[in-house]
Design an enzyme around this catalytic site. Sequence first.
Site, PDB file in Angstrom:
ATOM      1  N   ARG A   2       0.859  -1.184   0.000  1.00 16.17           N
ATOM      2  CA  ARG A   2       0.000   0.000   0.000  1.00 16.17           C
ATOM      3  C   ARG A   2       0.894   1.232   0.000  1.00 16.17           C
ATOM      4  O   ARG A   2       2.107   1.138   0.114  1.00 16.17           O
ATOM      5  CB  ARG A   2      -1.047   0.002   1.131  1.00 16.17           C
ATOM      6  CG  ARG A   2      -0.699  -0.667   2.412  1.00 16.17           C
ATOM      7  CD  ARG A   2       0.453  -0.045   3.144  1.00 16.17           C
ATOM      8  NE  ARG A   2       0.266   1.384   3.288  1.00 16.17           N
ATOM      9  CZ  ARG A   2       1.218   2.255   3.517  1.00 16.17           C
ATOM     10  NH1 ARG A   2       2.484   1.846   3.612  1.00 16.17           N
ATOM     11  NH2 ARG A   2       0.982   3.534   3.646  1.00 16.17           N
ATOM     12  N   GLY A   3       0.256   2.417  -0.150  1.00 18.82           N
ATOM     13  CA  GLY A   3       1.036   3.646  -0.290  1.00 18.82           C
ATOM     14  C   GLY A   3       1.115   3.975  -1.771  1.00 18.82           C
ATOM     15  O   GLY A   3       1.437   3.101  -2.584  1.00 18.82           O
ATOM     16  N   ALA A   4       0.809   5.231  -2.110  1.00 14.64           N
ATOM     17  CA  ALA A   4       0.602   5.597  -3.524  1.00 14.64           C
ATOM     18  C   ALA A   4       1.760   5.208  -4.460  1.00 14.64           C
ATOM     19  O   ALA A   4       1.542   4.477  -5.433  1.00 14.64           O
ATOM     20  CB  ALA A   4       0.280   7.086  -3.609  1.00 14.64           C
TER      21      ALA A   4
ATOM     22  N   ARG B 126      -7.386  -0.216  -6.818  1.00 19.21           N
ATOM     23  CA  ARG B 126      -7.684   0.836  -5.827  1.00 19.21           C
ATOM     24  C   ARG B 126      -7.900   2.157  -6.592  1.00 19.21           C
ATOM     25  O   ARG B 126      -7.135   2.460  -7.511  1.00 19.21           O
ATOM     26  CB  ARG B 126      -6.541   0.966  -4.805  1.00 19.21           C
ATOM     27  CG  ARG B 126      -6.378  -0.308  -3.950  1.00 19.21           C
ATOM     28  CD  ARG B 126      -5.483  -0.093  -2.765  1.00 19.21           C
ATOM     29  NE  ARG B 126      -6.111   0.754  -1.757  1.00 19.21           N
ATOM     30  CZ  ARG B 126      -5.446   1.308  -0.734  1.00 19.21           C
ATOM     31  NH1 ARG B 126      -4.148   1.087  -0.603  1.00 19.21           N
ATOM     32  NH2 ARG B 126      -6.065   2.074   0.144  1.00 19.21           N
TER      33      ARG B 126
ATOM     34  N   GLN C  68      -1.649   2.155   9.874  1.00 16.60           N
ATOM     35  CA  GLN C  68      -0.379   2.296   9.149  1.00 16.60           C
ATOM     36  C   GLN C  68       0.647   3.073   9.964  1.00 16.60           C
ATOM     37  O   GLN C  68       1.848   2.838   9.845  1.00 16.60           O
ATOM     38  CB  GLN C  68      -0.601   3.025   7.815  1.00 16.60           C
ATOM     39  CG  GLN C  68      -1.354   2.233   6.766  1.00 16.60           C
ATOM     40  CD  GLN C  68      -2.837   2.518   6.795  1.00 16.60           C
ATOM     41  OE1 GLN C  68      -3.398   2.848   7.835  1.00 16.60           O
ATOM     42  NE2 GLN C  68      -3.487   2.395   5.662  1.00 16.60           N
TER      43      GLN C  68
ATOM     44  N   ASP D 139      -1.993  10.933  -1.890  1.00 15.13           N
ATOM     45  CA  ASP D 139      -2.408   9.894  -2.842  1.00 15.13           C
ATOM     46  C   ASP D 139      -2.777  10.484  -4.187  1.00 15.13           C
ATOM     47  O   ASP D 139      -2.685   9.820  -5.215  1.00 15.13           O
ATOM     48  CB  ASP D 139      -3.576   9.089  -2.276  1.00 15.13           C
ATOM     49  CG  ASP D 139      -3.072   8.162  -1.190  1.00 15.13           C
ATOM     50  OD1 ASP D 139      -2.945   8.620  -0.032  1.00 15.13           O
ATOM     51  OD2 ASP D 139      -2.744   7.006  -1.515  1.00 15.13           O
TER      52      ASP D 139
ATOM     53  N   ASN E 195      -5.397  12.374   0.884  1.00 20.78           N
ATOM     54  CA  ASN E 195      -4.471  11.531   1.656  1.00 20.78           C
ATOM     55  C   ASN E 195      -5.301  10.745   2.672  1.00 20.78           C
ATOM     56  O   ASN E 195      -6.528  10.912   2.760  1.00 20.78           O
ATOM     57  CB  ASN E 195      -3.383  12.376   2.323  1.00 20.78           C
ATOM     58  CG  ASN E 195      -2.249  11.519   2.877  1.00 20.78           C
ATOM     59  OD1 ASN E 195      -1.702  10.679   2.174  1.00 20.78           O
ATOM     60  ND2 ASN E 195      -1.917  11.695   4.143  1.00 20.78           N
ATOM     61  N   LYS E 196      -4.638   9.912   3.401  1.00 15.59           N
ATOM     62  CA  LYS E 196      -5.309   9.012   4.353  1.00 15.59           C
ATOM     63  C   LYS E 196      -6.346   9.742   5.212  1.00 15.59           C
ATOM     64  O   LYS E 196      -6.110  10.861   5.670  1.00 15.59           O
ATOM     65  CB  LYS E 196      -4.237   8.353   5.228  1.00 15.59           C
ATOM     66  CG  LYS E 196      -4.712   7.379   6.271  1.00 15.59           C
ATOM     67  CD  LYS E 196      -5.586   6.277   5.719  1.00 15.59           C
ATOM     68  CE  LYS E 196      -4.961   5.488   4.587  1.00 15.59           C
ATOM     69  NZ  LYS E 196      -5.963   4.692   3.828  1.00 15.59           N
TER      70      LYS E 196
HETATM   71  O1  MRU Z   1      -4.459   3.111   2.203  1.00 14.56           O
HETATM   72  P1  MRU Z   1      -2.979   3.349   2.066  1.00 14.56           P
HETATM   73  O2  MRU Z   1      -2.176   2.759   3.177  1.00 14.56           O
HETATM   74  O3  MRU Z   1      -2.478   2.941   0.694  1.00 14.56           O
HETATM   75  O4  MRU Z   1      -2.831   4.924   2.159  1.00 14.56           O
HETATM   76  C1  MRU Z   1      -1.544   5.485   2.074  1.00 14.56           C
HETATM   77  C2  MRU Z   1      -1.503   6.947   2.309  1.00 14.56           C
HETATM   78  O5  MRU Z   1      -2.510   7.594   2.500  1.00 14.56           O
HETATM   79  C3  MRU Z   1      -0.163   7.606   2.212  1.00 14.56           C
HETATM   80  O6  MRU Z   1      -0.095   8.714   3.049  1.00 14.56           O
HETATM   81  C4  MRU Z   1       0.061   8.065   0.763  1.00 14.56           C
HETATM   82  O7  MRU Z   1      -0.157   7.018  -0.133  1.00 14.56           O
HETATM   83  C5  MRU Z   1       1.418   8.617   0.553  1.00 14.56           C
HETATM   84  S1  MRU Z   1       2.649   7.354   0.543  1.00 14.56           S
HETATM   85  C6  MRU Z   1       4.144   8.033   0.144  1.00 14.56           C
END
Ligand code: MRU
Length: 344
Positions: A34-36, A77, A184, A225, A235-236
């Site tokens: 996970r993470g963009a 996603r 996370q 994201d 973002n999250k």
């Molecule tokens: O649902 P996730 O864990 O994929 O969400 C991740 C985030 O919101 C991060 O802050 C974002 O992707 C930036 S990662 C460098």
Amino acid sequence: MRLLDQRRLPQEEVYLACSDYRDVAQAIRTMVVRGAPAIGITAAMGIALGARSIPATTFEEFYRAFEQICQEFASTRPTAVNLFWAITRMRNLVLAHRDTDLSLLKQRLVEEAQRILAEDIAINKQIGEHGKSLLADESTVLTHCNAGALATGGYGTALGVIRAAWEAGKKIMVLADETRPFLQGARLTAWELHALRIPVKVITDSMAGYFMRKKMVQAVLVGADRIAANGDVANKIGTYTLAVLAKEHDIPFYVAAPTSTIDLSISTGDDIPIEERNPQEVTHWGGQPIVPPGVEAANPAFDITPHSYIRAIITEKGILSPPLDENIARVMSDRKVLSAEMRP
Ligand code: MRU
């Protein structure tokens, strides 16, 4: 492909082996990765993996199967635009090599995915270099979710800035929001920073205001994201709350992200698709229910922080200050708008 299963951290460091691209897509869907930026890199590698086993003899036949693989990844996603950016990059490579021998083209796809990974690590280090000047020599930085090595090709975006400041000798202390419901922050950000020996304290999401009011936070620093053309940031979930709190307490709120996270085809954050995840992530923990049976829960995975709350966006091309729309347009002048068919 071997993927570190982030769902099992910090308890176990287990790798998932994938030899079928569908397993890679499923790993993105289920948050193994996970993470963009990490999602984009993983999709590019998964596409290369899938392309290798297309048994076509003509380009047309190959492209039909290749497109199906791309669509499979595009459906994993919806919010992080890096996914669609990486898919577009892989597709463009194929379209630019119509006349290339198919086995050579398959090899080129593998190399392109590896290039995306290597570039992302280099980009994160540039983000760190640019961003470290924004943190005072002694400061406590509040971060949300995980925008570290795990969420990228390596080094991290928001955590990359913290890391670069730390490596430059600044005394940084990190408050990591636990980041309900997937944790996370508690599981991944704390794991990464602890391994790097950067001081970190985990707090529950609801404690942020308490520490800000006590003047124990000097900056808020998060990843992204998707960033709209006007500078609004997805973002999250919980990021917006932090931005509002930061403004109230006159604490700078920074976003660190590569320019591949900027989506010029979307003018404001209102048009960014927000992923709704399974409510069970909220109603259950470790397989056990934590709310009464029959009670419903909502689970939007991201929120939008309007650009007016953002002091600066730190990219590999430099620090973008307000007016964010103008400065985004300036650094993105060489970037094509994401093609409409790739938008979720
Ligand atoms: O649902 P996730 O864990 O994929 O969400 C991740 C985030 O919101 C991060 O802050 C974002 O992707 C930036 S990662 C460098």
